[in-house]
Scaffold this active site. Structure first.
Site, PDB file in Angstrom:
ATOM      1  N   PRO A 124       0.848  -1.195   0.000  1.00 40.67           N
ATOM      2  CG  PRO A 124      -0.601  -1.508   1.788  1.00 40.67           C
ATOM      3  CD  PRO A 124       0.703  -1.978   1.251  1.00 40.67           C
ATOM      4  CE  LYS A 125       2.682   7.380  -3.615  1.00 37.54           C
ATOM      5  NZ  LYS A 125       2.286   8.462  -2.709  1.00 37.54           N
ATOM      6  CB  VAL A 126       1.398   4.459   4.043  1.00 38.91           C
ATOM      7  CG1 VAL A 126       0.843   5.142   5.284  1.00 38.91           C
ATOM      8  CG2 VAL A 126       1.342   2.938   4.197  1.00 38.91           C
ATOM      9  CG  ASP A 278      -1.387   8.368  -2.145  1.00 34.31           C
ATOM     10  OD1 ASP A 278      -0.748   7.342  -1.855  1.00 34.31           O
ATOM     11  OD2 ASP A 278      -0.850   9.467  -2.369  1.00 34.31           O
ATOM     12  N   GLY A 279      -2.750   4.742  -3.195  1.00 36.18           N
ATOM     13  CA  GLY A 279      -2.360   3.881  -4.300  1.00 36.18           C
ATOM     14  C   GLY A 279      -1.529   2.728  -3.777  1.00 36.18           C
TER      15      GLY A 279
END
EC number: 6.5.1.2
Length: 566
Positions: A124-126, A278-279
């Site tokens: 996950p793009k935290v 966010d991605g």
């Protein structure tokens, strides 16, 4: 040879000439002014965010604004702007630079990035604030903001309050980590809740001189980088878990295909997580030695971001839709943007007063979201065009409940809306009489009043563009059905201001002669509605329509014959 041709084609398509079709038609002076204004806005946002921890705009709108600036700089060759991280630079050097990350636009870009790569992992793009962490003899002693990737600010003063961050390792080792400080959330589903301003909240907290214990406990840590750690990702993750950073292993998945990447991206987008995202991040398991890292995007890591919750859209035109009752609704026509796989080309402002208050003109950049995941909604104006184009809007008193009963200059929209209501399911329920049909009849001059259509024949109907002999025959059948519709259905088709479940008994003469007091004796009709009913039946335009319908033999409008006493 085919590969050389393909390379040449891709090069040509990426030239300014090929991009010119999407470039604004500005003269050099306007281009210079627009770019300068956008640069100034972004610089102000950067200053507030990096120096004060205040996010003046949503992260996704910031990103899209930067993309727009880059696009305009390419269109008009006006040079490049300073790095957005310039204002973030601090006095403390990082032990190892923070690399950047390339953003992959879509599945095709992800497929190209993955081609030829092995040992790829997805995380996950935290959505938080990047930091460097230095541990000496197992104790966290230094916390440094990302800054410009090479130098950052010292945030070590907050270490005692960061109760949810591992401050003491189980082993007395020295190590340097890179990661994300994030706002701890409960069961956060990104697809439903969005970013919740998580990044801005953390940035604001860390910009303070001192945190309370509660504020510090609201901040978590996700470690995504161990520059001098084991060579392979699997071993790095296993050792990080043993050192007290289990989330890095829990949220890292080895993948082989594009479908794997897409699966986990969708899974984390719609699953409950302890942080906003966010991605996703794609990274190769092996990477160059830390001594070769630079503060720019490397080849071995990339981001595939989620769909925007808000899109930055350029206003192309402002049009004014006039409804049956005279309500004016401004509609922004925008350069097409995509939200949640929906292509958005226009958005309603709701009221003339709101448009006047916002003063939106062509060239402005606005933020658009989806209300209820389906309806485009204007959030606010993000950037205003330097040159303000004139807009001619209807006068506030030009349209009202009793205007435009006939076709005349400035009345087409409201008149067609009246006809559409008349033939629609709320009115006479006539087949094959949608707004497009009425517009053709009006523009052909065949219908200029609310009753002209009752006098048309097949030959005249075919004079309107797009109406064939068969269509004309079908329309005449619909028009004939109207003659037998009940009186109360005709009144509702004309827009009598009464609820659909309230009775309308009697004939035209009886209803038109009622006073406001008499109307109020009907259950469900109050003072305001009674005044509207009296005004409706007293309007000269409505009385003229009633007379025309009486002449056409419509039941309820005809004057009943007088009985002669013998």
């Amino acid at each position: 040879m085919p590969y050389l041709l393909l390379f040449a084609l891709l090069f040509v398509l990426n030239t300014p000439l090929a991009r010119a079709a999407s470039c604004p038609h500005w003269n050099p002076q306007q281009a210079k002014a627009e770019v300068a204004q956008l640069r100034a806005t972004l610089a102000r946002w950067d200053e507030h965010y990096h120096r004060q921890g205040i996010a003046l705009v949503a992260d996704e709108l910031y990103d899209q604004s930067h993309e727009r600036l880059n696009h305009l700089q390419q269109c008009f060759a006006v040079g490049t702007s300073p790095s957005p991280l310039a204002s973030a630079r601090g006095p403390v050097p990082h032990p190892v630079p923070h690399t950047g990350v390339d953003k992959l636009a879509d599945r095709q870009a992800v497929a190209r990035w993955m081609t030829g790569k092995t040992g790829v992992w997805v995380q996950p793009k935290v959505d938080g604030v990047a930091v460097s962490l230095t541990y000496q003899q197992g104790r966290l002693v230094q916390l440094t903001s990302r800054g410009d990737g090479v130098h950052g600010h010292d945030w070590s003063r907050h270490i005692p309050q960061l109760g949810a961050v591992t401050r003491q390792l189980p082993e007395a080792v020295d190590l340097h980590l890179q990661g994300e400080l994030y706002l701890r959330l409960d069961e956060h589903v990104q697809a439903k809740a969005g970013s919740a301003n998580a990044r801005g909240t953390v940035a604001g907290l860390l910009a303070r001189k001192q945190l309370t214990g509660a504020q510090g406990n609201a901040i978590g840590l996700f470690v995504w980088g161990w520059p001098h750690g084991p060579e392979q990702q699997a071993e790095r993750l296993a050792q990080l878990a043993r050192l007290g950073f289990p989330d890095s292993q829990l949220y890292s998945i080895a993948i082989d295909t594009l479908e794997d990447a897409a699966h986990w991206r969708e899974h984390w987008y719609r699953s409950a997580l302890p942080f906003a995202t966010d991605g996703v991040i794609l990274r190769q398991g092996s990477r160059p030695p830390a001594e070769r890292w630079q503060a720019k995007a490397p080849y071995w890591i990339a981001a595939w971001k989620y769909p925007y919750a808000q899109a930055l859209a350029e206003v192309r035109d402002v049009r004014f839709r006039v409804g049956r009752t005279g309500r004016v609704t401004p509609v922004l026509h925008v350069q097409p943007v995509t939200l949640d796989d929906r292509r958005i080309t226009q958005v309603s402002l709701g009221s003339l007063a709101r448009w006047q208050r916002l003063d939106i003109r062509p060239g402005d950049q606005v933020a658009i979201s989806l209300a209820g995941l389906t309806i485009p909604r204007l959030e606010h104006v993000v950037h205003r065009a330097v040159e303000r184009q004139p807009i001619t809007a209807p006068a506030p008193d030009q349209h009202h409940a009793h205007s435009c009963w006939q076709a005349s200059e400035g009345c087409d929209e409201q008149f067609i809306a009246r006809l559409t209501w008349l033939g629609g399911k709320q009115g006479l329920a006539l087949p094959r009489t949608g707004p497009g049909t009425w517009r053709r009849l009006v523009e052909a001059g065949l219908v200029t009043s609310m009753t002209d259509w009752l006098q048309l024949d097949a030959e005249r109907l075919q004079q309107a563009p797009g109406i064939s002999r068969l269509t004309a025959t079908q329309m005449l059948g619909s028009f004939d059905q109207a003659r037998s519709r009940p009186f109360d259905q005709w009144l509702r088709a004309l827009g009598v201001p009464i609820g659909k479940h309230l009775p309308l008994t009697g004939n035209w003469q009886a209803l038109a002669s009622r006073s406001a007091g008499q109307w109020q004796t009907v259950p469900g009709i109050g003072a305001k509605r009674s005044r509207q009913l009296v005004e409706f039946f007293a309007a000269s335009e409505v009385q003229a329509i009633a007379a025309q319908l009486a002449e056409a033999g419509i039941e309820g409008f005809r004057t009943p014959p007088q009985r002669i006493e013998q």
